[in-house]
Design a protein around this motif. Structure first.
Motif: not given
Length: 419
Positions: A34-36, A44-48, A102-105
């Motif tokens: 995830y993007p930290r 990313g923080l929300a996912q974590m 978060v990004s599709s790529a």
């Protein structure tokens, strides 16, 4: 005699072998990429946060097949090459499944790398159509909605409430941007770029001057509706510039994927009236009478003193749905879990949803939302009552059909079934 019995009892106890303590069950490792850091770190923080909550809850009830979950994680910075390296690293650590993005790529890259390790990858956020069409394969599932689903839901609402209006599109120059713009143009009948012009801005390294130039062109146009097909920090910057130019007061602004975390960065005061789409927001469980959704909100609030976003809901759902598939299949094996997920219908944090078998898309309701006025936002005890749900479209009507999916696969030279 009493003394003799006591001595014999002690002697008997002394010669009995000690009872071996039960060995703790070996943890099952799941991996979050995830993007930290970077453009999408708030998502990313929300996912974590949600992932930690889900793991804590599942372990409190006994784990999965009697084994506790252990969460390992890596920072992707939403960069595809980092996401690939993260999957390799977590696979070496023994992770049995992966999720995040978060990004599709980033989602596509991580999913392809998970396939190399014969592990499932769940794209929590990644809206570009090709995640589950041209780039889809049997190791990747997408929890969030697609660009087509967003475009159809928004298109219904905008066509009804803004008929015969002129549009101007500002689009991030990558797959998500292009598929989102294309879908919205199709479903608002704004395909003619001479009447409804648009410009692209570089991705991922757009500069402020790029956004200023694009917004100046929008301001000079006679468009009534300004569509910002941007996300994360780039959307935040563009909205602030648009506010300084007065565009949020002279034109109707539409943002295809308007999330709570991004709105909090922009500031609700300059976003009032902005229209977008979401696949979950904290008002949904109340509207759809989802007790599990209400419980999730309460537990999340208690743990983090904040209402959860759609990114939180996606990560939480992925872990619970994977765990449920493991329990139903009685196996951690990738193939068994995949089969348990395919065509599985469930209700967790909202109304009915389904993991579709032919493309592994999560088919669920899409909500068209409008940013509330500031008095409504701050009038709620949470001060987070950001959105009014103004329209919704059920998943079957929103999602791409099988024939359209096959056509996209054929055009890309892909097999007619997931490989």
């Amino acid at each position: 005699m009493k003394h003799l019995l006591t001595v014999l009892a002690l002697w008997t106890f002394a010669i009995l072998p000690p009872v071996a303590a039960a060995e703790p069950a070996e943890p099952v490792v799941i991996g979050l990429s995830y993007p930290r850091t970077g453009h999408y770190k708030e998502e990313g923080l929300a996912q974590m946060r949600a992932a930690l909550l889900a793991v804590e809850q599942i372990n409190a009830r006994g784990g999965v097949l009697g084994r506790p979950l252990a969460l390992t994680h890596r920072d992707s910075a939403a960069r595809p090459e980092k996401a690939r390296a993260n999957i390799d690293s977590m696979a070496a650590e023994g992770a049995t499944m992966f999720f995040g993005s978060v990004s599709s790529a980033e989602a596509i890259a991580a999913g392809e790398q998970a396939k190399q390790h014969d592990r499932l990858y769940f794209a929590t956020i990644g809206y570009s159509n090709d995640v589950t069409t041209e780039k889809g394969h049997r190791h990747i599932f997408r929890e969030s909605t697609s660009a087509t689903m967003t475009g159809r839901a928004l298109g219904q609402y905008l066509t009804r409430h803004f008929p015969d209006k002129k549009y101007f599109y500002i689009t991030a120059d990558y797959n998500w941007g292009h598929t989102s713009e294309s879908s919205l143009r199709e479903h608002t009948d704004t395909l003619d770029s001479n009447v409804h012009p648009g410009v692209t801005v570089p991705f991922p390294n757009a500069r402020r001057v790029d956004h200023v130039s694009a917004l100046e062109q929008a301001a000079a146009s006679d468009a009534d509706v300004l569509v910002l097909v941007l996300y994360g920090n780039e959307l935040v910057r563009a909205m602030r510039i648009a506010d300084s130019m007065g565009l949020n007061r002279s034109k109707q602004i539409v943002v295809p994927n308007l999330t709570q975390t991004v709105l909090e960065q922009i500031g609700p005061s300059i976003s009032v009236g902005t229209i977008g789409a979401e696949h979950w927001l904290w008002r949904v469980p109340e509207q759809e009478n989802s007790q599990a959704g209400r419980d999730f909100i309460e537990h999340y609030k208690k743990k983090y003193e904040h209402y959860p976003s759609s990114a939180s809901a996606s990560a939480y759902t992925v872990i619970y749905q994977w765990a449920d598939a493991v329990e139903r299949s009685r196996s951690f094996a990738t193939g068994a879990v995949q089969k348990a997920l395919e065509n599985h219908s469930y209700s967790l944090l909202k109304g009915p949803s389904q993991w579709r078998s032919f493309d592994h898309q999560n088919v669920q309701t899409v909500y068209v939302i409008k940013v509330n006025d500031l008095a409504t936002v701050i009038g709620h005890p949470s001060r987070q009552d950001y959105f009014e749900i103004v329209h919704q479209l059920n998943g079957e009507q929103a999602a791409i059909g099988h024939e359209q999916w096959l056509a996209a696969r054929k055009a890309a030279g892909q097999a007619e079934t997931l490989q």
